[in-house]
Write a protein that holds these residues in place. Sequence first.
Motif, PDB file in Angstrom:
ATOM      1  N   MET A   1       0.822  -1.066   0.227  1.00  0.00           N
ATOM      2  CA  MET A   1      -0.095  -0.078   0.097  1.00  0.00           C
ATOM      3  C   MET A   1       0.842   1.197  -0.036  1.00  0.00           C
ATOM      4  N   GLU A   2       1.795   1.122   0.725  1.00  0.00           N
ATOM      5  CA  GLU A   2       2.824   2.568   0.876  1.00  0.00           C
ATOM      6  C   GLU A   2       3.503   2.540  -0.777  1.00  0.00           C
ATOM      7  N   ARG A   3       3.811   1.432  -1.175  1.00  0.00           N
ATOM      8  CA  ARG A   3       4.446   1.809  -2.617  1.00  0.00           C
ATOM      9  C   ARG A   3       3.590   2.271  -3.605  1.00  0.00           C
ATOM     10  N   LEU A   4       2.139   1.841  -3.395  1.00  0.00           N
ATOM     11  CA  LEU A   4       0.999   2.340  -4.400  1.00  0.00           C
ATOM     12  C   LEU A   4       0.786   3.907  -3.954  1.00  0.00           C
ATOM     13  N   ALA A   5       1.045   4.142  -2.843  1.00  0.00           N
ATOM     14  CA  ALA A   5       0.734   5.657  -2.491  1.00  0.00           C
ATOM     15  C   ALA A   5       1.892   6.533  -2.787  1.00  0.00           C
ATOM     16  N   ARG A   6       3.185   5.881  -2.636  1.00  0.00           N
ATOM     17  CA  ARG A   6       4.188   6.787  -3.502  1.00  0.00           C
ATOM     18  C   ARG A   6       4.142   6.651  -4.851  1.00  0.00           C
ATOM     19  N   ILE A   7       3.706   5.958  -5.761  1.00  0.00           N
ATOM     20  CA  ILE A   7       3.686   5.801  -7.063  1.00  0.00           C
ATOM     21  C   ILE A   7       2.597   6.940  -7.227  1.00  0.00           C
ATOM     22  N   ARG A   8       1.497   6.927  -6.551  1.00  0.00           N
ATOM     23  CA  ARG A   8       0.313   8.008  -6.780  1.00  0.00           C
ATOM     24  C   ARG A   8       1.141   9.362  -6.672  1.00  0.00           C
ATOM     25  N   ARG A   9       1.627   9.381  -5.576  1.00  0.00           N
ATOM     26  CA  ARG A   9       2.174  10.834  -5.366  1.00  0.00           C
ATOM     27  C   ARG A   9       3.052  11.302  -6.315  1.00  0.00           C
ATOM     28  N   SER A  10       3.978  10.448  -6.826  1.00  0.00           N
ATOM     29  CA  SER A  10       4.872  10.765  -8.044  1.00  0.00           C
ATOM     30  C   SER A  10       4.171  11.059  -9.381  1.00  0.00           C
ATOM     31  N   LEU A  11       3.071  10.437  -9.338  1.00  0.00           N
ATOM     32  CA  LEU A  11       2.295  10.877 -10.981  1.00  0.00           C
ATOM     33  C   LEU A  11       1.534  12.281 -10.463  1.00  0.00           C
ATOM     34  N   VAL A  12       1.260  12.655  -9.278  1.00  0.00           N
ATOM     35  CA  VAL A  12       0.380  13.823  -8.940  1.00  0.00           C
ATOM     36  C   VAL A  12       1.480  14.698  -9.039  1.00  0.00           C
ATOM     37  N   GLU A  13       2.723  14.368  -8.667  1.00  0.00           N
ATOM     38  CA  GLU A  13       3.724  15.554  -8.714  1.00  0.00           C
ATOM     39  C   GLU A  13       4.368  15.852 -10.230  1.00  0.00           C
ATOM     40  N   LEU A  14       4.304  14.883 -10.995  1.00  0.00           N
ATOM     41  CA  LEU A  14       4.576  14.736 -12.433  1.00  0.00           C
ATOM     42  C   LEU A  14       3.458  15.461 -13.235  1.00  0.00           C
ATOM     43  N   PHE A  15       2.285  15.222 -12.872  1.00  0.00           N
ATOM     44  CA  PHE A  15       1.188  15.854 -13.356  1.00  0.00           C
ATOM     45  C   PHE A  15       0.309  16.602 -12.384  1.00  0.00           C
ATOM     46  N   PRO A  16       0.857  17.897 -12.210  1.00  0.00           N
ATOM     47  CA  PRO A  16      -0.046  18.461 -11.208  1.00  0.00           C
ATOM     48  C   PRO A  16      -1.390  19.243 -12.226  1.00  0.00           C
ATOM     49  N   GLU A  17      -2.165  19.590 -11.007  1.00  0.00           N
ATOM     50  CA  GLU A  17      -3.399  20.034 -11.688  1.00  0.00           C
ATOM     51  C   GLU A  17      -2.985  21.382 -12.463  1.00  0.00           C
ATOM     52  N   ARG A  18      -3.536  21.526 -13.702  1.00  0.00           N
ATOM     53  CA  ARG A  18      -3.213  23.019 -14.393  1.00  0.00           C
ATOM     54  C   ARG A  18      -4.357  23.303 -14.953  1.00  0.00           C
ATOM     55  N   HIS A  19      -4.343  24.971 -14.906  1.00  0.00           N
ATOM     56  CA  HIS A  19      -5.420  25.536 -15.648  1.00  0.00           C
ATOM     57  C   HIS A  19      -5.030  26.214 -16.718  1.00  0.00           C
ATOM     58  N   LEU A  20      -5.857  26.119 -17.970  1.00  0.00           N
ATOM     59  CA  LEU A  20      -5.677  26.769 -19.244  1.00  0.00           C
ATOM     60  C   LEU A  20      -6.752  27.795 -19.552  1.00  0.00           C
ATOM     61  N   TYR A  21      -6.374  29.001 -19.720  1.00  0.00           N
ATOM     62  CA  TYR A  21      -7.372  29.846 -19.999  1.00  0.00           C
ATOM     63  C   TYR A  21      -7.233  30.313 -21.560  1.00  0.00           C
ATOM     64  N   VAL A  22      -8.263  30.519 -22.229  1.00  0.00           N
ATOM     65  CA  VAL A  22      -8.294  30.575 -23.602  1.00  0.00           C
ATOM     66  C   VAL A  22      -9.361  32.079 -23.641  1.00  0.00           C
ATOM     67  N   ARG A  23      -8.613  33.039 -24.319  1.00  0.00           N
ATOM     68  CA  ARG A  23      -9.456  34.334 -24.431  1.00  0.00           C
ATOM     69  C   ARG A  23      -9.892  34.287 -25.954  1.00  0.00           C
ATOM     70  N   SER A  24     -11.099  34.304 -26.301  1.00  0.00           N
ATOM     71  CA  SER A  24     -12.004  34.291 -27.577  1.00  0.00           C
ATOM     72  C   SER A  24     -13.123  35.263 -27.597  1.00  0.00           C
ATOM     73  N   GLY A  25     -13.089  36.034 -28.534  1.00  0.00           N
ATOM     74  CA  GLY A  25     -14.320  37.167 -28.852  1.00  0.00           C
ATOM     75  C   GLY A  25     -14.372  37.872 -27.428  1.00  0.00           C
ATOM     76  N   GLY A  26     -13.377  38.255 -26.944  1.00  0.00           N
ATOM     77  CA  GLY A  26     -13.646  39.168 -25.550  1.00  0.00           C
ATOM     78  C   GLY A  26     -14.159  38.512 -24.149  1.00  0.00           C
ATOM     79  N   GLU A  27     -14.118  37.083 -24.462  1.00  0.00           N
ATOM     80  CA  GLU A  27     -14.495  36.342 -23.140  1.00  0.00           C
ATOM     81  C   GLU A  27     -13.483  35.619 -22.956  1.00  0.00           C
ATOM     82  N   MET A  28     -13.229  35.280 -21.698  1.00  0.00           N
ATOM     83  CA  MET A  28     -12.088  34.404 -21.184  1.00  0.00           C
ATOM     84  C   MET A  28     -12.666  33.053 -20.457  1.00  0.00           C
ATOM     85  N   LYS A  29     -12.374  32.013 -21.137  1.00  0.00           N
ATOM     86  CA  LYS A  29     -12.624  30.726 -20.608  1.00  0.00           C
ATOM     87  C   LYS A  29     -11.529  29.890 -20.041  1.00  0.00           C
ATOM     88  N   GLY A  30     -11.961  29.147 -18.911  1.00  0.00           N
ATOM     89  CA  GLY A  30     -11.011  28.491 -18.203  1.00  0.00           C
ATOM     90  C   GLY A  30     -10.976  27.074 -18.280  1.00  0.00           C
TER      91      GLY A  30
END
Length: 384
Positions: A1-30
């Motif tokens: 279980m500890e090994r699985l938790a470490r793998i999960r933490r490593s993946l989260v560190e490698l792929f952290p939550e990211r926010h993408l903002y796109v501006r189109s027609g004067g509007e901002m979408k996230g």
Amino acid sequence: MERLARIRRSLVELFPERHLYVRSGGEMKGYVLTPKKQMAAAATVSAAALWMGVCSAAMLVNALSASSADREIARTQAKYERWIADRQARLNSAVAELNAGGGANPSLAANLEKRHAALAMLLTDIRGAPGAAAALTPVINQVVMTSDTNPAHMVETVRVSQERLLDAADTFAKSRADRLRLAFRLAGLTPAAYMPKGGALGGPLIETKDPRALAAVLDVDEGFASRIEHAAADMSEAHALEQAAQTLPFAEPTSGTEKSSGFGVRYDPFTGQPALHSGLDFSGAPMTAIHATGPGVVSFTGVRSGYGNTVEIDHGRGFKTRYAHLAVISVSAGQQVALGQRLGGMGSTGRSTGTHLHYEVWVNGRAQNPDRFVKAGAYVQQAD
């Protein structure tokens, strides 16, 4: 279980939550790119890269194999050219010695030269045929000049050598044509239907069926001309049948597998009642490679009722093959495929009791026994 938790933490560190903002027609979408979405995208890109690598490696292997085959054909043809040139040089030498000795018959010496020219034309026609080297090499190696300086003996030696070589060429051509005719009949096909229209066969040695006319063209005796024409006709017919065979589904769809069920009426494994089995089954391991049994165009890929994942190929001339129960499909509809090209992997999709390939051959809309075509292909290979 500890090994699985470490793998999960490593993946989260490698792929952290990211926010993408796109501006189109004067509007901002996230947009929120969660770790799961990023991992799915990365997996898709990796799979595509791996697939491209496998395809590139396969194309490279096929290219190298083709180059090797081309080199072997070139070596065989060069060998025949050397043989013909050597026989011509030996014959010229013998004729020169005959004439210099004063005891030769000039007309007989000239006839030997004309015979050799006709024989050289036949050997040139035969030289590219598969199996010709193995059949004719022993005879050619035996066709040697005598050390006897007697003009009459030298003439006889040359004549006998020509007769032996012509007999060997005639036997090889007839045997090859007979075997190919038998292969077509084993598949339930009429050999004559696959000859050029009007029964015309190519080659300068068989442009006429009249031995007297050919003898006049070659300027040799009628008997010798008739034998030359017969061998050339057999060789030309064998060549035409071989070309036709290369377009027909004569190969096996898998290798290293066993035939588990034949064509014809059998007890249906699901209902227990007699039913027509319209194909030939090959059992094997999951993902065993399935190959095209002849060149053609993929006419269908997808799921058919009862067949599961299916590939169908149109080979032309009314021939069609079907490959069913596949685990995966590697080709697409409309794609041109070559003999032996991978179509997919063996599976158990559709109405199936286990991993196997269900293979069908259709001719003009009617299911045929695929085993006859497989056996015909084996005979074609033996002719090679």
